[in-house]
Structures are given as C-alpha cells and as structure tokens.
Write a protein that holds these residues in place. Structure first.
Motif, PDB file in Angstrom:
ATOM      1  N   THR A 133      -8.765 -75.141 -17.644  1.00  0.00           N
ATOM      2  CA  THR A 133     -10.167 -75.187 -17.229  1.00  0.00           C
ATOM      3  C   THR A 133     -10.563 -73.869 -16.594  1.00  0.00           C
ATOM      4  N   LEU A 134     -11.869 -73.590 -16.665  1.00  0.00           N
ATOM      5  CA  LEU A 134     -12.408 -72.371 -16.074  1.00  0.00           C
ATOM      6  C   LEU A 134     -13.589 -72.759 -15.198  1.00  0.00           C
ATOM      7  N   GLN A 135     -13.608 -72.161 -14.015  1.00  0.00           N
ATOM      8  CA  GLN A 135     -14.757 -72.395 -13.155  1.00  0.00           C
ATOM      9  C   GLN A 135     -15.724 -71.245 -13.375  1.00  0.00           C
ATOM     10  N   VAL A 136     -16.900 -71.569 -13.892  1.00  0.00           N
ATOM     11  CA  VAL A 136     -17.810 -70.528 -14.373  1.00  0.00           C
ATOM     12  C   VAL A 136     -19.100 -70.531 -13.572  1.00  0.00           C
ATOM     13  N   SER A 137     -19.543 -69.331 -13.162  1.00  0.00           N
ATOM     14  CA  SER A 137     -20.873 -69.254 -12.549  1.00  0.00           C
ATOM     15  C   SER A 137     -21.712 -68.137 -13.168  1.00  0.00           C
ATOM     16  N   ASN A 138     -21.086 -67.237 -13.905  1.00  0.00           N
ATOM     17  CA  ASN A 138     -21.831 -66.149 -14.540  1.00  0.00           C
ATOM     18  C   ASN A 138     -22.842 -66.714 -15.551  1.00  0.00           C
ATOM     19  N   PRO A 139     -24.125 -66.352 -15.398  1.00  0.00           N
ATOM     20  CA  PRO A 139     -25.174 -66.963 -16.248  1.00  0.00           C
ATOM     21  C   PRO A 139     -24.959 -66.745 -17.750  1.00  0.00           C
ATOM     22  N   ILE A 140     -24.531 -65.536 -18.112  1.00  0.00           N
ATOM     23  CA  ILE A 140     -24.325 -65.286 -19.551  1.00  0.00           C
ATOM     24  C   ILE A 140     -23.167 -66.131 -20.067  1.00  0.00           C
ATOM     25  N   ALA A 141     -22.113 -66.216 -19.257  1.00  0.00           N
ATOM     26  CA  ALA A 141     -20.973 -67.039 -19.663  1.00  0.00           C
ATOM     27  C   ALA A 141     -21.398 -68.496 -19.807  1.00  0.00           C
ATOM     28  N   LEU A 142     -22.193 -68.985 -18.859  1.00  0.00           N
ATOM     29  CA  LEU A 142     -22.656 -70.383 -18.933  1.00  0.00           C
ATOM     30  C   LEU A 142     -23.470 -70.623 -20.194  1.00  0.00           C
ATOM     31  N   GLU A 143     -24.371 -69.683 -20.466  1.00  0.00           N
ATOM     32  CA  GLU A 143     -25.248 -69.823 -21.632  1.00  0.00           C
ATOM     33  C   GLU A 143     -24.423 -69.836 -22.929  1.00  0.00           C
ATOM     34  N   ARG A 144     -23.463 -68.904 -23.018  1.00  0.00           N
ATOM     35  CA  ARG A 144     -22.654 -68.826 -24.246  1.00  0.00           C
ATOM     36  C   ARG A 144     -21.733 -70.038 -24.385  1.00  0.00           C
ATOM     37  N   LEU A 145     -21.174 -70.493 -23.275  1.00  0.00           N
ATOM     38  CA  LEU A 145     -20.292 -71.658 -23.366  1.00  0.00           C
ATOM     39  C   LEU A 145     -21.090 -72.890 -23.766  1.00  0.00           C
ATOM     40  N   ASN A 146     -22.319 -72.984 -23.244  1.00  0.00           N
ATOM     41  CA  ASN A 146     -23.194 -74.083 -23.638  1.00  0.00           C
ATOM     42  C   ASN A 146     -23.435 -74.085 -25.131  1.00  0.00           C
ATOM     43  N   ALA A 147     -23.511 -72.890 -25.687  1.00  0.00           N
ATOM     44  CA  ALA A 147     -23.750 -72.767 -27.124  1.00  0.00           C
ATOM     45  C   ALA A 147     -22.442 -72.765 -27.910  1.00  0.00           C
ATOM     46  N   SER A 148     -21.319 -73.025 -27.207  1.00  0.00           N
ATOM     47  CA  SER A 148     -19.984 -72.998 -27.828  1.00  0.00           C
ATOM     48  C   SER A 148     -19.708 -71.682 -28.549  1.00  0.00           C
ATOM     49  N   ASP A 149     -20.214 -70.609 -27.973  1.00  0.00           N
ATOM     50  CA  ASP A 149     -19.978 -69.281 -28.553  1.00  0.00           C
ATOM     51  C   ASP A 149     -18.956 -68.567 -27.675  1.00  0.00           C
ATOM     52  N   LEU A 150     -17.667 -68.671 -28.079  1.00  0.00           N
ATOM     53  CA  LEU A 150     -16.584 -68.189 -27.219  1.00  0.00           C
ATOM     54  C   LEU A 150     -16.236 -66.728 -27.447  1.00  0.00           C
ATOM     55  N   HIS A 151     -16.911 -66.060 -28.352  1.00  0.00           N
ATOM     56  CA  HIS A 151     -16.522 -64.692 -28.696  1.00  0.00           C
ATOM     57  C   HIS A 151     -15.077 -64.649 -29.173  1.00  0.00           C
ATOM     58  N   ASP A 152     -14.720 -65.588 -29.990  1.00  0.00           N
ATOM     59  CA  ASP A 152     -13.337 -65.663 -30.480  1.00  0.00           C
ATOM     60  C   ASP A 152     -13.168 -64.773 -31.711  1.00  0.00           C
ATOM     61  N   THR A 153     -11.925 -64.474 -32.030  1.00  0.00           N
ATOM     62  CA  THR A 153     -11.633 -63.775 -33.275  1.00  0.00           C
ATOM     63  C   THR A 153     -11.022 -64.792 -34.245  1.00  0.00           C
TER      64      THR A 153
END
Lengths: 178, 556
Positions: A133-153
């Motif tokens: 688990t990750l504790q997230v507060s960064n707004p961009i990270a929250l927005e991307r995680l909400n969109a399931s966009d993990l920046h994966d390869t």
C-alpha cells in the motif's frame, strides 16, 4: 488544525485501488486512545513488552525512517501486521532496499506500506520493490491513480514483485503479472 | 552489435510516451519547473546556463552508421548543427527546445537509442573499452556484459534513487582503456586458469572533489554471478551511503569511511544471500547476448601491408596519422582507427552534423558498419583494413577529421566549463584551445610524445583533471578564474591521482606554465621512449615545481 487537514488529504492506495485506512499514527499506545489499529515509531514499537504486542486486541504496526535499521524487527516479523517505510523525500531511496529485504529475503507477510513523498513516477517502483500500500497526498499522483494510470512500462528488466518471467526471455526480464 | 527486440522497443516507446505527456504538462504550466525536474532528469534533460541540454546514451560507446547518421540529423534539425561527445561515451545537445525533445526521443527510438539514465542518482550508462571486440590485446569482449548490465539497470525499482549517481565501467584487456579504477564499480573481464570468464571487481573509484582510486575487492567473480554481485554492492551502498552531503554521497566515501575490508565483508554477506537467486545468469543467456557482439567476418586483405608502406613513404602527413591514430587490430590485415575530435584550436569532443554523417558513411563502407565513442572524446572506426587506410584518411581529411594527435598533447579532454555549464567556476574550452594552438605543430607534438592533458572547469572534475598526466582545474578566486595544475595522474591499469603543483595560474599564465612543464620534461627524459608519465614517476614533482615557481624553498 492544519495537521488534521493534512491527515484528511492522505489516501491509502493499493493494487486494487483506494481503500480505507484503519490505522492511525501515534507516538505511543497511550496516545492512541482506543484506536483499533495503530502505527508506532520504531523506538516505541521496540519498547513494547513482547506480551503486549502478542496479546493486544489491537493491531500495532511500526514506522521505520530511512536511517533506521530493520534488523531488530527481523525475528519478530510474524507478529507485525504492518510495517510503514518512510520516504521523507521521493529521492531518498533507502526504503526500496528495505522493502526488497523484508518481502523478498525475510518473507514478511504483513502489510508493507510506503508513506511520505509518494509521487506517481515512483508508484511502480514501490509496488515492484514489495510495497502493498501507498499513502498518497500528492494531487497529481491522486489524480493519476484515480484514473488507474500508473506510468507503467510493458516490461521490466529485473525480477520484482507483481511480475512474471517471460517464456523464452532472458532470465532477468519480466512482464507485468495478470 | 546489440539489436533491440520487441521487448526493448516496447519499453523505450512507453517511456517516450510518458515523457511526451510530462513535457506537455510542463509547457502548459500544469507542472512547475521544480515538479518537472525529477521527471526530465530521468530522461537525460538538464537545465544548463543558457538552455535545456539533452544527453543521449551511447551504450558502452558503440554506434552503427545508421545511429550516427541520426545523431547528425538531430544536431542539424533540432540543435545548432553540432553535438558534443562526452567523457562517458555519450553525446550532448546543448540547444534543443524543450518542446522538441519528445520528437528527438521518438527519432532516437527509431534507431534503438534513448536518453534514459544519463542523469539522476541512478546507475548511469555503462561504459567499456572503446577498442572492445577489435583490440589485439583483448582477452574477451566486455560489451556483452555491459549490455546485460545496461538492461538490468534500466529503471531498476530498487536502485533509481541512490545517494548519488553510480558509474560502472568494463574492460576486457590487461591494458585498461576504460579507466575502470576511476569508477564506482570497475570490472576487469578475464579468464581463470580453467579458461572460464569472470571479473576482477573494483569499487569506490571516483574523481570530483575527493579523488580516489578504486579498491580491488574480488580477484575473480564468475561471470554467472555478475548481476547478483552488482546487486549486493549497490544495495549495501543504497542502504548505507551518505545522504547528508552530496559531496560525500558517492560510494568512494562509503568505502573510505567504512574501510575496504568491512565494506567487502558486508557486500560478500549480502551476495551470499543473493547468489543462487533469479539473478544468476544462465550460460544460455550470456551466449545469446554474446551472439550480438560476434566479431564481424573480416576478409583477408594482405595486400594492405605493401600498399600501406608505399603510401606512408609517399606522404609524411598520412604516415604521421597512421603512426599516431591507428592501433593494432586482432586481425593483422586490419587496424583500429581513432578519429580525433581535437582539431588544433578546436573544441574537444564537438562534431558537426556533416562530420557525423561523413563518419557514418565511412563506417558503413570501411569499418563493418561500426563506430565507437571513446571516453577521451574521440570517435573510433574499429575494423578498417590496412589496405583501406589511405582512402579513409582522404575522406576524413575532407572535413577536418584527420588530425594526427591521438594520445598526444593536443588530444585534450575538457569539460564544457563555464561556456555552457551551470556548475562551472571557470572556462575550460578556451584554455584547451590555446594549449592546442601552442603545441599544435606536428613535429613539436610528436617530439613531446604521449601526454594526456585533462581540464575541468570546476571541482566536480568532469574533465578528469585528477587523472591527467597534466591536469588543469579551473577555480574561482575573488571573482577571477584561476587554474590549478596537477601532475602525474593516470587512469589506466596503474591508476594514480595527480599531485597539485602549488598556487594556481591566471588564464593568461596557464599556457606558459604548461609549456614550462613540457620543456622541463623534454630536458630531463632519458630519451624519447620515456614518456612524460614515466619520467614524472621517475623524478617526482620537484623539478617541475622548480620550473614553475622557482627555487624549492618558495614552492614548499
């Protein structure tokens, strides 16, 4: 007051998405009131009587700063429900090696949590190093995680959690599992 | 050479897409420069004095003609018509527009190149002997292992946020052309008595403000253990390297403060737990990567012996170039050609788009489609038939690429210095240019013989001044640029850090000071066969200090 606001903005995320966080952070068990799940600093956690840790009806997790050694936890891993490893800044990478050791080497089966400066570009590294688990507060990270966009390869060049060896591929290569 | 498979293509393409998105968000203002910084650094984009700078990785310095042509075309289309080859075998573009960088990365991906891990506190581009796979004195080609390390270190989840940058170099010959003892990890590929491949392992070499020669921590590491042992080293460093002071964060400081013996013990203990893990290299995988680097089939060209001798006799300029810039190839009918990027009075390491294209054309026709970038900021054609040397020389002459100075006093390494770099205290390039002009006459250079001058514009030592036979360090004192001189440094199999001579020299004085040192050497050498470094090692610093500062009492 501002501290409460900040607390509220933190959200807990895991591979399955956002989830409720039953834990509160406290300096000591006494300070935690009657919270059912508590995360204590390493020194406070180590200061607890073994019996209290084993018999308590609350879950008592432990927070480890990058400069602190995980060695004293290793023979108690089966009694720890949660270990939170800190990232005071995204570029302090010590907790990645600790995650790898806890999950990979020592078979820690409780929840391994990343707390602190968790940014979207580090999410995949954290998952692969063994964080649950990750504790997230960064707004961009929250927005991307909400969109399931993990920046994966589409593939990885190292073994790591959540990945599988590719059939006929080089021994060090992996692709995302599932 | 290595060719991307589908896995590699998909990986690089995904990274380019991500960076496009990040640049878009920066340009639109969604990301501030501070937020953008860690993202651009993951992709080799620096913010320099005047503009963004893009550093492109040239893995272990190996390029095909097609790749070189692309580098030239990028210089023309997106930059000011030139690029700068670096001491880490990479190329830098100094003037790209941020909005163009995603397009540049797209074009690089077309030719199987990228800019990942050319900056940031991660494992940087792995470097190797620039004569790998061609040199007559090589035990085995180090590049297959450099390629395995390149892959394994790409976006490594555990090792992308180390205390500081981390550099690995590999050589496969006894004579070390890759300067492995100045790297965080130096690997010396060799064979044991049974004929098996393995590595001598060195750690903790480095330059910067605290130069240190690497320590040998293992004489022979079996090749199959390369990744597990490297992981053990980097993990111990990641956990225990200092993070309180960026100038004390390299592994050399950890080695120094922990002690080589104790740190080696920790590394070995970590390795024992990793040795039998997934990181063990199957021989089949080593072989598969090795196949990409199989030596080209070189046809017999014995006619070259005779034609070369005739051509040399007919043209002293050509003869000097052959003697200086061509080194023995493992095939007796071939030579390894160094293309000097150090024209007299020029900027070390710079090449124009046209020059890059010319080198690409020559490599295609005369060097098995292969080019190397050397850490000495030159280019190399690794497989040229002796019979073709004259033609190659004539082609190089057409665009100022036939300077016969490889290894000589004008073959200077210099960092970009204050002309470009945000960190520099002093200019490096103009000093290099003036030294080059002072000593540029072919007869004079040849008389002086092998002499490596290396110039850094600040204490970070990107110009490797600590390991120059003569090193020059630019510092800033009371608003003035001052140049400190070191003597006796070397980065080969006997690596030494140069000694500071004494007080520094102004920009006006420094070239005269170098000339005094050179004249002192010429006066005391036992003969031409005793090069500068050998002479210095024999007599020590005293005669040179006296020449620079007068009688010993003042210098002391």
């Amino acid at each position: 007051m501002s501290e409460t606001t900040e607390q509220n903005e933190k959200q807990l995320w895991g591979r399955e998405g956002f989830r409720n966080d039953p834990y509160i952070e406290a300096e000591s068990l006494d300070a935690a009131g009657d919270a059912p799940a508590v995360i204590l600093p390493l020194a406070a956690w180590l200061g607890l009587d073994d019996d209290i840790r084993r018999t308590s009806n609350r879950r008592i997790g432990v927070m480890v700063a990058p400069g602190e050694d995980i060695e004293p936890l290793l023979d108690k891993l089966d009694t720890i429900p949660l270990i939170a490893l800190q990232f005071p800044a995204f570029n302090d990478g010590r907790s990645y090696s600790k995650a790898e050791l806890l999950k990979g080497r020592h078979g820690f089966s409780g929840e391994l949590r990343a707390v602190g400066d968790v940014l979207i570009d580090q999410v995949v590294f954290m998952l692969r190093a063994g964080f649950d688990t990750l504790q997230v507060s960064n707004p961009i990270a929250l927005e991307r995680l909400n969109a399931s966009d993990l920046h994966d390869t589409p593939g990885y060049y190292q073994p790591g959690r959540g990945s599988a060896q590719t059939a006929g591929g080089y021994s060090w290569r992996r692709t995302p599992a599932g | 050479m290595y060719r991307y498979d589908e896995f590699d293509h998909a990986f690089v393409a995904a990274r380019v897409e991500q960076f496009k998105d990040q640049v878009q968000r920066r340009l639109s203002g969604e990301l501030t420069e501070d937020q953008f910084k860690p993202l651009r650094l993951m992709n080799g984009v620096y913010l320099q004095l005047h503009a963004y700078m893009l550093r492109v990785a040239v893995p272990y310095g190996t390029l095909s003609a097609k790749q070189m042509r692309k580098l030239g075309s990028i210089a023309r289309v997106y930059d000011r018509g030139y690029g700068h080859f670096t001491t880490r075998q990479n190329i830098q573009y100094n003037w790209p527009a941020l909005g163009d960088i995603p397009k540049i990365l797209d074009e690089l991906a077309e030719v199987e190149m990228h800019a990942m891990q050319t900056s940031g506190n991660c494992i940087r581009n792995v470097t190797a002997d620039h004569f790998a796979g061609a040199a007559a004195d090589e035990v085995a080609d180090p590049r297959p292992f450099a390629e395995i390390l390149r892959q394994w270190s790409s976006l490594h989840p555990e090792f992308s946020f180390l205390p500081r940058k981390f550099k690995i170099a590999v050589t496969g010959a006894e004579h070390d052309r890759a300067a492995i003892q100045t790297h965080d990890i130096g690997l010396h590929l060799k064979k044991n008595a049974a004929g098996e491949l393995g590595f001598g392992v060195y750690i903790g070499g480095g330059q910067g403000r605290t130069p240190m020669v690497a320590k040998n921590i293992r004489d022979f590491l079996p090749a199959e253990d390369l990744l597990s042992y490297t992981t053990a080293i980097v993990r111990v460093y990641n956990l225990h390297g200092r993070r309180d002071n960026k100038y004390k964060a390299r592994i050399k400081i950890l080695v120094h403060e922990t002690g080589t013996e104790e740190l080696t013990r920790q590394i070995e203990a970590e390795w024992r737990a990793l040795k039998e893990s997934d990181l063990k290299l199957p021989q089949g995988d080593i072989n598969a990567i090795d196949t990409y680097f199989r030596p080209p089939v070189l046809p017999e060209r014995p006619e070259g012996w005779g034609t070369l001798a005739v051509a040399k006799r007919a043209d002293a300029g050509f003869a000097a170039w052959v003697d200086q810039n061509v080194t023995p190839h493992r095939h007796p009918d071939y030579g390894v050609v160094t293309i000097s990027l150090k024209p007299i009075g020029g900027i070390p390491g710079d090449a124009s788009a046209e020059q890059m294209e010319l080198v690409a054309d020559i490599a295609e026709k005369f060097s098995q489609d292969e080019i190397r970038v050397s850490h000495e900021q030159n280019l190399v054609l690794p497989h040229v038939a002796l019979a073709d040397l004259r033609t190659v020389y004539d082609l190089l002459l057409t665009d100022g690429l036939a300077t016969a100075n490889a290894g000589l006093i004008t073959d200077i390494i210099a960092c970009p210095g204050l002309d470009y770099c945000a960190l520099a205290n002093a200019r490096s390039i103009p000093v290099a240019q003036r030294i080059s002009e002072r000593f540029g006459a072919p007869a004079r250079q040849s008389e002086i013989g092998d002499l490596k001058i290396k110039i850094s514009g600040c204490i970070n030592a990107c110009g490797h001044h600590h390991v120059g036979h003569i090193g020059i360090l630019g510092v800033e004192k009371k608003g003035e640029e001052l140049y400190q001189i070191t003597l006796g440094g070397s980065a080969d199999e006997i690596t030494t850090v140069g000694e500071i001579t004494g007080r520094g020299f102004s920009s006006e004085e420094v070239v005269d000071a170098i000339e005094k040192i050179v004249d002192t050497y010429l006066g005391l050498r036992t003969g031409r066969q005793e090069n500068f470094l050998a002479a210095y090692r024999r007599v020590g610093a005293a005669p040179f200090k006296e020449a620079l500062y007068g009688p010993v009492s003042r210098a002391a």
